[in-house]
Design a protein around this motif. Sequence first.
Motif, PDB file in Angstrom:
ATOM      1  N   HIS A  59       0.907  -1.265   0.118  1.00  0.00           N
ATOM      2  CA  HIS A  59      -0.090  -0.057  -0.335  1.00  0.00           C
ATOM      3  C   HIS A  59       1.066   1.484   0.262  1.00  0.00           C
ATOM      4  O   HIS A  59       0.602   2.264  -0.834  1.00  0.00           O
ATOM      5  CB  HIS A  59      -0.917   0.035   1.387  1.00  0.00           C
ATOM      6  N   THR A  60       2.330   1.463   0.956  1.00  0.00           N
ATOM      7  CA  THR A  60       2.490   2.070   0.556  1.00  0.00           C
ATOM      8  C   THR A  60       3.337   1.989  -0.952  1.00  0.00           C
ATOM      9  O   THR A  60       3.789   3.541  -1.379  1.00  0.00           O
ATOM     10  CB  THR A  60       3.562   2.434   1.873  1.00  0.00           C
ATOM     11  N   ALA A  61       3.875   1.275  -1.233  1.00  0.00           N
ATOM     12  CA  ALA A  61       4.557   1.203  -2.395  1.00  0.00           C
ATOM     13  C   ALA A  61       3.718   2.338  -3.214  1.00  0.00           C
ATOM     14  O   ALA A  61       4.278   2.822  -4.695  1.00  0.00           O
ATOM     15  CB  ALA A  61       4.930   0.410  -2.797  1.00  0.00           C
ATOM     16  N   ALA A  62       1.907   1.311  -3.025  1.00  0.00           N
ATOM     17  CA  ALA A  62       1.220   1.884  -3.985  1.00  0.00           C
ATOM     18  C   ALA A  62       1.213   3.557  -3.829  1.00  0.00           C
ATOM     19  O   ALA A  62       0.961   4.657  -5.676  1.00  0.00           O
ATOM     20  CB  ALA A  62      -0.158   1.422  -4.428  1.00  0.00           C
ATOM     21  N   VAL A  63       0.901   3.970  -3.031  1.00  0.00           N
ATOM     22  CA  VAL A  63       0.884   5.754  -1.934  1.00  0.00           C
ATOM     23  C   VAL A  63       1.985   5.917  -3.514  1.00  0.00           C
ATOM     24  O   VAL A  63       2.064   7.063  -3.732  1.00  0.00           O
ATOM     25  CB  VAL A  63       0.994   6.029  -1.399  1.00  0.00           C
ATOM     26  N   THR A  64       3.562   5.511  -2.753  1.00  0.00           N
ATOM     27  CA  THR A  64       4.397   6.439  -3.388  1.00  0.00           C
ATOM     28  C   THR A  64       4.562   5.908  -5.343  1.00  0.00           C
ATOM     29  O   THR A  64       4.925   6.935  -5.877  1.00  0.00           O
ATOM     30  CB  THR A  64       5.258   5.230  -3.322  1.00  0.00           C
ATOM     31  N   MET A  65       4.261   5.445  -5.812  1.00  0.00           N
ATOM     32  CA  MET A  65       3.625   4.964  -7.262  1.00  0.00           C
ATOM     33  C   MET A  65       3.172   6.331  -7.589  1.00  0.00           C
ATOM     34  O   MET A  65       2.786   7.309  -8.570  1.00  0.00           O
ATOM     35  CB  MET A  65       3.001   4.195  -7.822  1.00  0.00           C
ATOM     36  N   ARG A  66       1.451   6.331  -6.950  1.00  0.00           N
ATOM     37  CA  ARG A  66       1.241   7.920  -7.291  1.00  0.00           C
ATOM     38  C   ARG A  66       1.844   9.101  -7.247  1.00  0.00           C
ATOM     39  O   ARG A  66       1.758  10.298  -8.488  1.00  0.00           O
ATOM     40  CB  ARG A  66      -0.061   7.236  -6.454  1.00  0.00           C
ATOM     41  N   LEU A  67       2.091   8.726  -6.098  1.00  0.00           N
ATOM     42  CA  LEU A  67       2.914  10.572  -5.677  1.00  0.00           C
ATOM     43  C   LEU A  67       4.183  10.983  -6.978  1.00  0.00           C
ATOM     44  O   LEU A  67       4.649  11.656  -7.338  1.00  0.00           O
ATOM     45  CB  LEU A  67       3.712  10.589  -4.151  1.00  0.00           C
ATOM     46  N   TRP A  68       4.836   9.646  -7.216  1.00  0.00           N
ATOM     47  CA  TRP A  68       5.802   9.119  -8.253  1.00  0.00           C
ATOM     48  C   TRP A  68       5.369   9.831  -9.787  1.00  0.00           C
ATOM     49  O   TRP A  68       5.555  10.882 -10.226  1.00  0.00           O
ATOM     50  CB  TRP A  68       5.838   8.274  -8.910  1.00  0.00           C
ATOM     51  N   THR A  69       3.652   9.367 -10.093  1.00  0.00           N
ATOM     52  CA  THR A  69       3.316   9.946 -10.927  1.00  0.00           C
ATOM     53  C   THR A  69       2.956  11.372 -11.288  1.00  0.00           C
ATOM     54  O   THR A  69       3.063  11.779 -12.362  1.00  0.00           O
ATOM     55  CB  THR A  69       2.090   8.784 -11.607  1.00  0.00           C
ATOM     56  N   GLU A  70       2.801  12.338 -10.669  1.00  0.00           N
ATOM     57  CA  GLU A  70       2.281  13.713 -10.264  1.00  0.00           C
ATOM     58  C   GLU A  70       4.015  14.355 -10.302  1.00  0.00           C
ATOM     59  O   GLU A  70       3.971  15.885 -10.799  1.00  0.00           O
ATOM     60  CB  GLU A  70       1.322  14.042  -8.987  1.00  0.00           C
ATOM     61  N   CYS A  71       4.970  14.079 -10.108  1.00  0.00           N
ATOM     62  CA  CYS A  71       6.073  14.925  -9.092  1.00  0.00           C
ATOM     63  C   CYS A  71       6.982  14.554 -10.285  1.00  0.00           C
ATOM     64  O   CYS A  71       8.253  15.932 -10.104  1.00  0.00           O
ATOM     65  CB  CYS A  71       6.360  15.328  -8.216  1.00  0.00           C
ATOM     66  N   PHE A  72       6.980  13.583 -10.882  1.00  0.00           N
ATOM     67  CA  PHE A  72       7.878  13.031 -11.577  1.00  0.00           C
ATOM     68  C   PHE A  72       7.550  12.743 -13.068  1.00  0.00           C
ATOM     69  O   PHE A  72       7.453  11.392 -13.202  1.00  0.00           O
ATOM     70  CB  PHE A  72       8.705  12.222 -10.978  1.00  0.00           C
ATOM     71  N   PRO A  73       7.224  13.944 -14.179  1.00  0.00           N
ATOM     72  CA  PRO A  73       6.254  13.067 -14.686  1.00  0.00           C
ATOM     73  C   PRO A  73       6.786  13.219 -16.338  1.00  0.00           C
ATOM     74  O   PRO A  73       6.853  13.943 -17.109  1.00  0.00           O
ATOM     75  CB  PRO A  73       5.732  14.038 -15.254  1.00  0.00           C
ATOM     76  N   VAL A  74       6.902  12.035 -16.610  1.00  0.00           N
ATOM     77  CA  VAL A  74       8.375  11.532 -17.497  1.00  0.00           C
ATOM     78  C   VAL A  74       7.226  11.336 -18.803  1.00  0.00           C
ATOM     79  O   VAL A  74       6.148  11.026 -18.848  1.00  0.00           O
ATOM     80  CB  VAL A  74       8.962  10.148 -16.832  1.00  0.00           C
ATOM     81  N   ALA A  75       7.869  11.256 -19.820  1.00  0.00           N
ATOM     82  CA  ALA A  75       7.035  11.264 -21.327  1.00  0.00           C
ATOM     83  C   ALA A  75       7.043  10.006 -21.665  1.00  0.00           C
ATOM     84  O   ALA A  75       7.851   9.400 -21.445  1.00  0.00           O
ATOM     85  CB  ALA A  75       7.098  12.337 -21.955  1.00  0.00           C
ATOM     86  N   TYR A  76       6.023   9.184 -22.079  1.00  0.00           N
ATOM     87  CA  TYR A  76       5.449   8.133 -22.434  1.00  0.00           C
ATOM     88  C   TYR A  76       5.279   7.896 -20.942  1.00  0.00           C
ATOM     89  O   TYR A  76       5.106   5.944 -21.023  1.00  0.00           O
ATOM     90  CB  TYR A  76       6.564   7.649 -23.435  1.00  0.00           C
ATOM     91  N   GLY A  77       5.440   7.263 -19.964  1.00  0.00           N
ATOM     92  CA  GLY A  77       4.982   7.156 -18.197  1.00  0.00           C
ATOM     93  C   GLY A  77       6.336   6.779 -17.668  1.00  0.00           C
ATOM     94  O   GLY A  77       7.562   6.168 -18.128  1.00  0.00           O
ATOM     95  N   LEU A  78       6.123   6.327 -16.441  1.00  0.00           N
ATOM     96  CA  LEU A  78       7.417   5.433 -15.742  1.00  0.00           C
ATOM     97  C   LEU A  78       7.512   4.062 -16.026  1.00  0.00           C
ATOM     98  O   LEU A  78       6.529   3.219 -15.507  1.00  0.00           O
ATOM     99  CB  LEU A  78       6.819   5.553 -14.505  1.00  0.00           C
ATOM    100  N   ILE A  79       8.138   3.588 -17.328  1.00  0.00           N
ATOM    101  CA  ILE A  79       8.202   2.121 -17.533  1.00  0.00           C
ATOM    102  C   ILE A  79       9.003   1.593 -17.079  1.00  0.00           C
ATOM    103  O   ILE A  79      10.519   1.658 -16.865  1.00  0.00           O
ATOM    104  CB  ILE A  79       8.443   2.630 -19.235  1.00  0.00           C
ATOM    105  N   GLY A  80       8.651   1.079 -15.919  1.00  0.00           N
ATOM    106  CA  GLY A  80       9.995   0.604 -14.962  1.00  0.00           C
ATOM    107  C   GLY A  80      10.137  -0.581 -15.585  1.00  0.00           C
ATOM    108  O   GLY A  80      10.121  -1.515 -16.852  1.00  0.00           O
ATOM    109  N   SER A  81      12.221  -1.114 -15.306  1.00  0.00           N
ATOM    110  CA  SER A  81      12.314  -2.350 -15.542  1.00  0.00           C
ATOM    111  C   SER A  81      13.435  -3.065 -15.050  1.00  0.00           C
ATOM    112  O   SER A  81      13.819  -3.836 -14.607  1.00  0.00           O
ATOM    113  CB  SER A  81      13.276  -1.855 -16.717  1.00  0.00           C
ATOM    114  N   GLU A  82      13.472  -2.723 -13.263  1.00  0.00           N
ATOM    115  CA  GLU A  82      13.600  -2.938 -12.695  1.00  0.00           C
ATOM    116  C   GLU A  82      13.099  -1.840 -10.986  1.00  0.00           C
ATOM    117  O   GLU A  82      13.638  -0.950 -10.966  1.00  0.00           O
ATOM    118  CB  GLU A  82      15.555  -3.081 -12.383  1.00  0.00           C
ATOM    119  N   ALA A  83      13.936  -2.799  -9.842  1.00  0.00           N
ATOM    120  CA  ALA A  83      13.130  -1.925  -8.430  1.00  0.00           C
ATOM    121  C   ALA A  83      13.741  -2.807  -7.223  1.00  0.00           C
ATOM    122  O   ALA A  83      13.672  -3.476  -7.433  1.00  0.00           O
ATOM    123  CB  ALA A  83      11.422  -1.756  -8.166  1.00  0.00           C
TER     124      ALA A  83
END
Length: 153
Positions: A59-83
């Motif tokens: 849940h903490t990770a999901a909220v972090t993802m939401r906040l990432w998308t708002e403050c780190f708006p990368v064109a074409y989305g946050l396409i993850g390859s590793e975490a």
Amino acid sequence: MLYLEDLNVGDRFESRAYEMSLDEILQFAGQYDPQAFHTDPQQAAEHPVFQGLAASGWHTAAVTMRLWTECFPVAYGLIGSEANIRWPKPTRPGDQLRVVVEIAAITPSKSKDDRAIVSYITQTFNQNDDVMMISTTKILVFRRGAFAESAEQ
């Protein structure tokens, strides 16, 4: 939107705060992580590690993802390859979460010059500046016009 040429090692991005409510913690845990220390305040109080209700780390990770998308708006989305994720402290009802993202490395693709892998470190803090989650993530980031140029070829 941010493109590859907009990013540099050391760049930092900070999010707004997000409150973790008791109802939301119980709902998420009930649906996705139904363990007593996430779903039952009485049993959680007696838990030897958590000693009280704790939000699921996911849940903490999901909220972090939401906040990432708002403050780190990368064109074409946050396409993850590793975490890689760690949760040093449990998130509690009422915690105000915020994230700080810092670019750690930019590795250009060896085969395609329109993209790179961007590595960044995210720390999720609560209202007391305690680190609740820390992650190292790699995403695919494109140069401005990457898809327009490939469509012309």
